[in-house]
Write a protein that holds these residues in place. Structure first.
Motif, PDB file in Angstrom:
ATOM      1  N   SER A 295     -74.030  17.549  18.850  1.00 38.88           N
ATOM      2  CA  SER A 295     -73.245  16.327  18.682  1.00 38.88           C
ATOM      3  C   SER A 295     -73.028  16.088  17.199  1.00 38.88           C
ATOM      4  O   SER A 295     -73.997  16.022  16.423  1.00 38.88           O
ATOM      5  CB  SER A 295     -73.972  15.133  19.306  1.00 38.88           C
ATOM      6  OG  SER A 295     -73.222  13.950  19.156  1.00 38.88           O
ATOM      7  N   ASP A 297     -71.422  13.640  14.215  1.00 42.83           N
ATOM      8  CA  ASP A 297     -70.949  12.289  13.913  1.00 42.83           C
ATOM      9  C   ASP A 297     -71.331  11.963  12.473  1.00 42.83           C
ATOM     10  O   ASP A 297     -71.647  12.867  11.679  1.00 42.83           O
ATOM     11  CB  ASP A 297     -71.531  11.262  14.890  1.00 42.83           C
ATOM     12  CG  ASP A 297     -73.043  11.361  15.003  1.00 42.83           C
ATOM     13  OD1 ASP A 297     -73.701  11.670  13.982  1.00 42.83           O
ATOM     14  OD2 ASP A 297     -73.582  11.148  16.103  1.00 42.83           O
ATOM     15  N   ALA A 328     -67.755  12.581  17.086  1.00 43.53           N
ATOM     16  CA  ALA A 328     -67.419  11.179  16.841  1.00 43.53           C
ATOM     17  C   ALA A 328     -67.273  10.979  15.340  1.00 43.53           C
ATOM     18  O   ALA A 328     -67.819  11.740  14.542  1.00 43.53           O
ATOM     19  CB  ALA A 328     -68.500  10.256  17.403  1.00 43.53           C
ATOM     20  N   ASP A 329     -66.520   9.944  14.968  1.00 45.63           N
ATOM     21  CA  ASP A 329     -66.326   9.612  13.550  1.00 45.63           C
ATOM     22  C   ASP A 329     -65.764  10.791  12.763  1.00 45.63           C
ATOM     23  O   ASP A 329     -66.255  11.146  11.683  1.00 45.63           O
ATOM     24  CB  ASP A 329     -67.651   9.140  12.935  1.00 45.63           C
ATOM     25  CG  ASP A 329     -67.431   8.284  11.692  1.00 45.63           C
ATOM     26  OD1 ASP A 329     -66.252   8.034  11.358  1.00 45.63           O
ATOM     27  OD2 ASP A 329     -68.405   7.895  11.056  1.00 45.63           O
ATOM     28  N   THR A 330     -64.698  11.376  13.302  1.00 41.62           N
ATOM     29  CA  THR A 330     -64.056  12.527  12.663  1.00 41.62           C
ATOM     30  C   THR A 330     -63.647  12.270  11.218  1.00 41.62           C
ATOM     31  O   THR A 330     -63.829  13.146  10.360  1.00 41.62           O
ATOM     32  CB  THR A 330     -62.838  12.978  13.490  1.00 41.62           C
ATOM     33  OG1 THR A 330     -63.276  13.291  14.820  1.00 41.62           O
ATOM     34  CG2 THR A 330     -62.194  14.210  12.883  1.00 41.62           C
TER      35      THR A 330
END
Length: 380
Positions: A295, A297, A328-330
């Protein structure tokens, strides 16, 4: 493409770092069969660090029976370097969160005692330097369990010997060192961790991580008070104020225990791994580096594997692609400097299915093949 480097962290609960690297290599070779592919199994101080260090030191593993976080005996192992002087330890193997089902995770009860047993065994075998990855722990006991296994004893205000777990932190009034393992003073410790949290406070071990280890809000308050109390006792005993040192809160305070009672230094796990792998030297003249994690982020840029890889690559102006199961939070990841960010997920899929090892490996390989096909089209 003449040379591509692959250094992907494990996809927790799905693929090991080595398995992820191998899947990516297969994808590269599908399009660039003549390309030199170097792959580096990597870790940040938690899962997988034992194998990586044992390989790097040309060592071997030693089995032993020790106690898990709930003081149940299990078979585990640690590594010893080829010259027999350095012990290589992965705390998650004996005191790790994955060893306990969610229903039994309780940092008031869990202890780092087993880690101390491994250290004692390695001392008995003649090891005097230790490299220990402390990521992935199930504990918030300030490392007291580890110290107990090494001969330290903790007493309350009535001079009664205390038990184990985070529940004793606020009750410690005195620390007895008369029975400490005699070889501990001769040993030095390099502690690999992936967080820089202090011992206590808003960003401390308890406030940030205790909930992940099974603590209720009430437990969290009790543990935080205990961490502050034991820090004061440690300062009185050793003269060392560990309360706000970055990394002292790693593994529920184990980082602080090492700083207070041993000849230890804390080091970023990925920096330690890359140093021992001679990563900077071996990636010279690479056209591309592929890294990743389960994951990705904003936390990726806070000392995790992928960011450590990126820092090294930028010294040589080598582009880095980041692949992950979940992203997430590219924007923050692009701001950090990654040249491309890709999810291996083919579309909507359940978490259970996405974490199945065969599914993850297949789609990681497929993604890398597609990326290489695109690079080929543009004659990169």
């Amino acid at each position: 493409m003449n040379k591509i480097v692959v250094a992907i962290d494990s996809f927790k609960g799905s693929l090991s770092s080595r398995e992820a690297d191998e899947a990516a290599e297969q994808g590269i070779k599908t399009i660039f069969p003549q390309c030199e592919v170097l792959h580096f199994p990597v870790a940040d101080g938690g899962e997988g660090i034992l194998e990586i260090l044992t390989d790097a030191f040309h060592g071997h593993t030693v089995p032993l029976v020790a106690h898990n976080p709930l003081m149940q005996k299990i078979t585990t192992q640690f590594g010893i370097s080829e010259d027999g002087r350095t012990a290589l330890v992965e705390m998650a193997r004996i005191s790790g969160l994955p060893l306990l089902p969610p229903s039994r995770r309780n940092p008031m009860l869990t202890t780092s005692y087993g880690l101390g047993e491994i250290i004692a065994e390695a001392l008995n075998k003649g090891c005097r330097h230790f490299i220990i990855g402390i990521g992935g722990s199930a504990t918030n006991d300030a490392g007291l369990g580890m110290l107990q296994a090494l001969g330290f004893r903790f007493f309350d205000h009535d001079n009664k010997l205390l038990g184990s777990g985070g529940q004793i932190l606020s009750r410690v009034a005195a620390i007895d060192t008369t029975a400490v393992h005699p070889a501990l003073s001769e040993a030095s410790f390099t502690i690999a961790c992936d967080v820089d949290n202090p011992f206590y406070g808003p960003r401390g071990a308890t406030r940030i991580f205790a909930g992940q280890k099974g603590a209720t809000p009430e437990m969290t308050e009790h543990l935080e008070a205990g961490m502050q109390a034991i820090a004061a006792v440690i300062a009185q005993t050793t003269g060392k104020d560990i309360g706000r040192i970055p990394g002292s809160g790693a593994a529920g305070g184990v980082g602080g225990a090492f700083l207070a009672f041993t000849n230890a230094r804390l080091m970023s796990g990925i920096d330690l791994i890359l140093t021992h792998l001679q990563f900077g030297k071996r990636i010279q003249n690479a056209d591309l580096i592929i890294t990743g994690e389960g994951s990705a982020d904003a936390q990726t840029t806070m000392g995790k594997v992928a960011y450590g890889i990126l820092r090294e690559a930028r010294k040589q102006n080598i582009p880095v692609l980041l692949v992950a199961g979940h992203i997430a939070d590219t924007p923050s990841l692009y701001t950090a400097g990654f040249s491309g960010i890709f999810s291996i997920a083919p579309g909507p899929v359940t978490l259970e299915k996405s974490m199945h090892p065969e599914f993850a490996a297949t789609h990681l390989q497929r993604l890398i093949t597609q990326i290489c096909k695109l690079l080929q089209a543009f004659r990169v």
